[in-house]
Scaffold this motif. Structure first.
Motif, PDB file in Angstrom:
ATOM      1  N   THR A 404      24.149 -32.994  -6.317  1.00  0.00           N
ATOM      2  CA  THR A 404      22.687 -33.069  -6.138  1.00  0.00           C
ATOM      3  C   THR A 404      22.240 -34.485  -5.771  1.00  0.00           C
ATOM      4  N   LEU A 405      22.774 -35.494  -6.459  1.00  0.00           N
ATOM      5  CA  LEU A 405      22.351 -36.870  -6.203  1.00  0.00           C
ATOM      6  C   LEU A 405      22.710 -37.295  -4.779  1.00  0.00           C
ATOM      7  N   ILE A 406      23.928 -36.956  -4.350  1.00  0.00           N
ATOM      8  CA  ILE A 406      24.342 -37.274  -2.974  1.00  0.00           C
ATOM      9  C   ILE A 406      23.411 -36.574  -1.992  1.00  0.00           C
ATOM     10  N   ALA A 407      23.135 -35.280  -2.242  1.00  0.00           N
ATOM     11  CA  ALA A 407      22.251 -34.511  -1.350  1.00  0.00           C
ATOM     12  C   ALA A 407      20.866 -35.136  -1.288  1.00  0.00           C
ATOM     13  N   GLN A 408      20.358 -35.593  -2.440  1.00  0.00           N
ATOM     14  CA  GLN A 408      19.024 -36.221  -2.470  1.00  0.00           C
ATOM     15  C   GLN A 408      19.012 -37.515  -1.655  1.00  0.00           C
ATOM     16  N   LYS A 409      20.085 -38.304  -1.785  1.00  0.00           N
ATOM     17  CA  LYS A 409      20.165 -39.551  -1.020  1.00  0.00           C
ATOM     18  C   LYS A 409      20.177 -39.272   0.487  1.00  0.00           C
ATOM     19  N   VAL A 410      20.982 -38.255   0.879  1.00  0.00           N
ATOM     20  CA  VAL A 410      21.079 -37.906   2.307  1.00  0.00           C
ATOM     21  C   VAL A 410      19.722 -37.404   2.815  1.00  0.00           C
ATOM     22  N   CYS A 411      19.100 -36.488   2.072  1.00  0.00           N
ATOM     23  CA  CYS A 411      17.804 -35.932   2.491  1.00  0.00           C
ATOM     24  C   CYS A 411      16.734 -37.020   2.557  1.00  0.00           C
ATOM     25  N   SER A 412      16.764 -37.926   1.593  1.00  0.00           N
ATOM     26  CA  SER A 412      15.800 -39.026   1.570  1.00  0.00           C
ATOM     27  C   SER A 412      15.978 -39.914   2.800  1.00  0.00           C
ATOM     28  N   ALA A 413      17.236 -40.193   3.154  1.00  0.00           N
ATOM     29  CA  ALA A 413      17.508 -41.015   4.345  1.00  0.00           C
ATOM     30  C   ALA A 413      17.000 -40.322   5.605  1.00  0.00           C
ATOM     31  N   VAL A 414      17.266 -39.021   5.722  1.00  0.00           N
ATOM     32  CA  VAL A 414      16.797 -38.268   6.889  1.00  0.00           C
ATOM     33  C   VAL A 414      15.271 -38.327   6.974  1.00  0.00           C
ATOM     34  N   ALA A 415      14.608 -38.177   5.808  1.00  0.00           N
ATOM     35  CA  ALA A 415      13.134 -38.216   5.773  1.00  0.00           C
ATOM     36  C   ALA A 415      12.612 -39.596   6.162  1.00  0.00           C
ATOM     37  N   ARG A 416      13.241 -40.658   5.607  1.00  0.00           N
ATOM     38  CA  ARG A 416      12.768 -42.024   5.884  1.00  0.00           C
ATOM     39  C   ARG A 416      13.066 -42.456   7.323  1.00  0.00           C
ATOM     40  N   LEU A 417      14.016 -41.777   7.948  1.00  0.00           N
ATOM     41  CA  LEU A 417      14.284 -42.035   9.371  1.00  0.00           C
ATOM     42  C   LEU A 417      13.419 -41.136  10.245  1.00  0.00           C
ATOM     43  N   GLN A 418      12.395 -40.523   9.622  1.00  0.00           N
ATOM     44  CA  GLN A 418      11.415 -39.678  10.336  1.00  0.00           C
ATOM     45  C   GLN A 418      12.055 -38.486  11.045  1.00  0.00           C
ATOM     46  N   GLU A 479      17.666 -32.359  21.251  1.00  0.00           N
ATOM     47  CA  GLU A 479      16.917 -33.602  21.035  1.00  0.00           C
ATOM     48  C   GLU A 479      17.867 -34.655  20.456  1.00  0.00           C
ATOM     49  N   ASN A 480      18.921 -34.914  21.201  1.00  0.00           N
ATOM     50  CA  ASN A 480      19.925 -35.936  20.870  1.00  0.00           C
ATOM     51  C   ASN A 480      20.606 -35.728  19.522  1.00  0.00           C
ATOM     52  N   GLY A 481      20.657 -34.465  19.088  1.00  0.00           N
ATOM     53  CA  GLY A 481      21.400 -34.145  17.868  1.00  0.00           C
ATOM     54  C   GLY A 481      20.771 -34.663  16.594  1.00  0.00           C
ATOM     55  N   ARG A 482      19.442 -34.869  16.603  1.00  0.00           N
ATOM     56  CA  ARG A 482      18.807 -35.439  15.403  1.00  0.00           C
ATOM     57  C   ARG A 482      18.868 -34.456  14.233  1.00  0.00           C
ATOM     58  N   LEU A 483      18.952 -35.035  13.017  1.00  0.00           N
ATOM     59  CA  LEU A 483      19.008 -34.230  11.797  1.00  0.00           C
ATOM     60  C   LEU A 483      17.601 -34.014  11.257  1.00  0.00           C
ATOM     61  N   LEU A 484      17.345 -32.787  10.784  1.00  0.00           N
ATOM     62  CA  LEU A 484      16.053 -32.455  10.200  1.00  0.00           C
ATOM     63  C   LEU A 484      16.250 -31.820   8.831  1.00  0.00           C
ATOM     64  N   LEU A 485      15.187 -31.869   8.013  1.00  0.00           N
ATOM     65  CA  LEU A 485      15.212 -31.227   6.712  1.00  0.00           C
ATOM     66  C   LEU A 485      14.774 -29.768   6.861  1.00  0.00           C
ATOM     67  N   LYS A 491      13.215 -28.489  -1.544  1.00  0.00           N
ATOM     68  CA  LYS A 491      13.484 -28.099  -2.942  1.00  0.00           C
ATOM     69  C   LYS A 491      14.453 -29.084  -3.600  1.00  0.00           C
ATOM     70  N   VAL A 492      15.434 -29.555  -2.806  1.00  0.00           N
ATOM     71  CA  VAL A 492      16.410 -30.528  -3.324  1.00  0.00           C
ATOM     72  C   VAL A 492      15.704 -31.832  -3.664  1.00  0.00           C
ATOM     73  N   LEU A 493      14.782 -32.241  -2.797  1.00  0.00           N
ATOM     74  CA  LEU A 493      14.100 -33.528  -2.986  1.00  0.00           C
ATOM     75  C   LEU A 493      13.028 -33.482  -4.073  1.00  0.00           C
TER      76      LEU A 493
END
Length: 692
Positions: A404-418, A479-485, A491-493
């Motif tokens: 869960t913590l790893i997933a939260q860090k990854v999701c947070s990074a994706v969000a902060r990278l817009q 769109e250049n392979g960008r990651l989205l939530l 729910k994870v975040l």
């Protein structure tokens, strides 16, 4: 125009098709078409797409024009319609002139409710279409119009003119496989921006999803088929030669099987297809062209001998099994040799970056350590929260930990990278990479910079892939392979949704996304030189002799005989007669000179990677012991080559060998181990276990 009443629709359904009720989405789609509205329908194979235009064609005044990509598909649907008492036919280049004239006459006289036509033949009907009543246009296999799609067909791009020419005629586009990018492109290319979209569930819960390592495929297939009696099944291979070779192997073991590929005459293909449809031949070994539009409900299993080039193709092909709703088994063999081969096919094409991204996503699916159905549905934007219980991972799950913590860090990074960055940048930010790309964008200042610096890059990459496969993240390839939530990521975040990640037992060999340097470039250049010489002799452009794609196919397949040369893409009978001897001379000379200079251990490994041969097959071909071949692999590994040893030996076997080492009086010799394991463990495996 007045639409047909609910009562009349059900009457037509029962009278002409024999059904009492509609499948999910069918009724809504049909009503939308009857209301003269443009429609995009994405429905899984077996979901009843055809009825969505066939029934409105019966209900509306005039003739429905159905654009369909394959003659076999047209014939199959027209035969089924005629059997249901519906006036339908097709118009294509395979028909004799007299037959074509009769079709045109029937069309002009209003005798047809449905006319199927290939996109290439549509312009020939223009002079009649303007003078008749057209009820609707249906574009079947609509993903063929999109260069984002997995089966792009240039002739489909001309269909944009339909809406310009006939703005008041409703148009319905149908496909079984279209991701978000392809759906958008279909609407744009067909000039139907306001079309109502109907996206059915992609879930086929009756299909068991199974992925296995690609070694000893033939043996695994024979074991698989032996347990299934006379059940109908399809085995998909990448090349014609593979289909023939595997079909011959199956026949030699007493199975009724036929190879099906584009190299056969249309008469041969029709006979094989007919025998399969009528259960006379239970097993078809085919290239991917087989099965498109074939409505055989009792296919009980589908095997992919090679990994498909994208998830859409894989989904469409497994969808040809279990169409009757009963249990079906899908089996995919996965190897890095397949990945390398598919990368070569994509390189140099107009959509290379996009194709390679989709190939990598297919590879990630094959490597998934979580529920495969979650991964498959997540790819199409359908996110389920529960594991399916009907795939190989669910049946025998790996060991998990609370991620869960790893997933939260990854999701947070994706969000902060817009949600604007691709996988590589997300990993760099999480690991606190000190590189120009990160600093140029100021990403070193965001809160999650370096939040996962304690996790190795390769491990973190695998965790993100698991999150993609679990539907926590998604990729926009277009769109250049960008990651989205996804909604699950929220729910994870914010709701502390727990995430289980699988332990990474071994490092998986990856094929890099950068273009690999062309191997055997000198052979390609030699082939180009010969092509130029032959083109000059006939005063024609070089591509008239062979395209670059054909030369690349020669470079890849390395044909040594006329029979092998005939299997090259772009080689027909005329070119076989004209050019085979000249090109084979160049190829054979080149290969002979290469092999004479190659050290023996490199030659063995080359056969393993490039010819996809097992160590046993290499030993047979080279007249060496299997022990020697594994010794060659160890030598390659010592020289720095990455090798996935776990395809040959399990971690449990390694532990057993280590344990034996502690108890043996003479642990440096192999024979004591062989005796210790009572001759049940071969010498080569003992040697590997001691090496590892």
């Amino acid at each position: 125009m007045e639409t047909t009443t609910q009562h009349n629709i059900l009457d037509l359904l029962k009278t002409h098709f024999g059904y009492d009720k509609f499948l999910p989405n069918q009724e809504e789609i049909i009503n939308n078409v009857l209301d003269q509205k443009d429609t995009i329908a994405v429905m899984p194979t077996g979901g009843g797409k055809s009825l969505c235009f066939q029934l409105p064609a019966l209900a509306l005044e005039g003739t429905a024009i159905v654009i369909s990509p394959l003659i076999a598909l047209m014939k199959d649907q027209v035969d089924a319609l005629k059997a249901n008492g519906i006036s339908a036919t097709f118009f294509n280049s395979s028909q004799p002139f007299e037959e074509q004239q009769q079709v045109l006459k029937d069309l002009q006289n209003g005798n047809l409710k449905l006319l199927y036509v290939a996109p290439e033949s549509l312009p020939q009907l223009n002079f009649i279409l303007n003078s008749i009543k057209i009820s609707l246009f249906a574009v079947d296999e609509a993903h063929c119009i999109s260069s984002w799609g997995h089966d792009f067909r240039p002739a489909y791009t001309q269909l944009k003119s339909l809406k310009e020419q006939f703005p008041k005629v409703p148009l319905i586009a149908l496909t079984a496989t279209a991701d978000r990018a392809t759906q958008v492109d279909i609407a744009t290319q067909l000039a139907i921006p306001n079309a109502k979209k109907f996206i059915a569930s992609f879930d086929r819960p009756n299909l068991y999803l199974d992925v296995r390592p690609g070694q000893n495929r033939n043996k695994q297939i024979l074991n698989f088929i032996a347990k299934r009696g006379k059940q109908s099944g399809i085995i998909y291979c990448l090349s014609r030669k593979s289909t023939e070779k595997l079909a011959a192997t199956l026949k030699s073991q007493g199975h009724e099987a036929e190879a099906y590929h584009a190299g056969l005459t249309s008469e041969e293909r029709n006979t094989i297809q007919d025998n399969f449809l009528n259960d006379r031949t239970p097993i078809i070994v085919a290239t991917i062209a087989f099965g498109m539009g074939i409505d055989k409900s009792n296919v009980r299993w589908v095997i992919h001998y090679n990994m498909p080039k994208n998830i859409e193709g894989y989904y469409q092909e497994i969808g040809r099994s279990g169409r009757d709703g009963l249990t079906a088994h899908t089996l995919l063999f996965y190897s890095f040799a397949d990945v390398i081969m598919l990368r070569k096919f994509a390189e140099g094409t107009e959509t290379e970056t996009y194709q390679l991204a989709k190939l990598e996503r297919m590879q990630q699916f094959a490597e998934a350590l979580s529920c495969r159905r979650k991964a498959l549905l997540g790819y199409f934007g359908e996110h389920i929260t529960e594991d399916c219980g009907n795939c190989d991972i669910c049946k025998t799950p790996p060991k998990y930990f609370d991620g869960t913590l790893i997933a939260q860090k990854v999701c947070s990074a994706v969000a902060r990278l817009q949600e604007q960055e691709a996988l590589g940048m997300v990993l760099d930010v999480l690991r606190g990479a000190q590189n120009a790309q990160v600093f140029d964008k100021g990403y070193q200042n965001i809160k999650t910079f370096g939040a996962a610096k304690d996790i190795a890059w390769r491990d973190l990459q695998q965790y993100v892939i698991q999150l993609l496969n679990q539907g926590v993240l998604q990729i926009y390839f277009h769109e250049n392979g960008r990651l989205l939530l996804t909604p699950l990521a929220k729910k994870v975040l914010f709701e502390d949704k727990k995430v289980q990640l699988a332990n990474i037992i071994k490092e998986v060999e990856k094929v890099k996304l950068e273009r690999a340097p062309r191997k055997r470039a000198d052979l390609f250049e030699k082939l180009k030189t010969l092509r130029s010489k032959l083109a000059q002799e006939i005063s024609m452009p070089a591509y008239i002799v062979f395209s670059d794609a054909a030369l690349e196919d020669m470079e890849h397949k390395k044909p040594r005989t006329r029979e092998e040369f005939a299997a090259i893409s772009g080689v027909g009978e005329a070119k076989l007669e004209k050019y085979a001897d000249d090109f084979l001379k160049v190829i054979n000379r080149h290969l002979d000179s290469l092999e004479s200079n190659l050290p023996t251990h490199e030659r063995s490994y080359k056969m393993f990677i490039e010819e996809n041969l097992s160590p046993y097959e290499i030993s047979q071909k080279r007249g060496l012991s299997e022990d020697s071949i594994y010794s060659h692999f160890i030598k390659m590994h010592k020289a720095g080559t990455e090798i996935d040893w776990f395809q040959f030996i399990s971690s449990e076997e390694i532990q057993k060998i280590k344990k034996a080492k502690e108890t043996l009086a003479n642990p440096d010799a192999l024979k004591p181990y062989f005796e210790y394991f009572e001759a049940e463990m071969p010498y080569w495996k003992i040697k590997l276990g001691l090496y590892l």
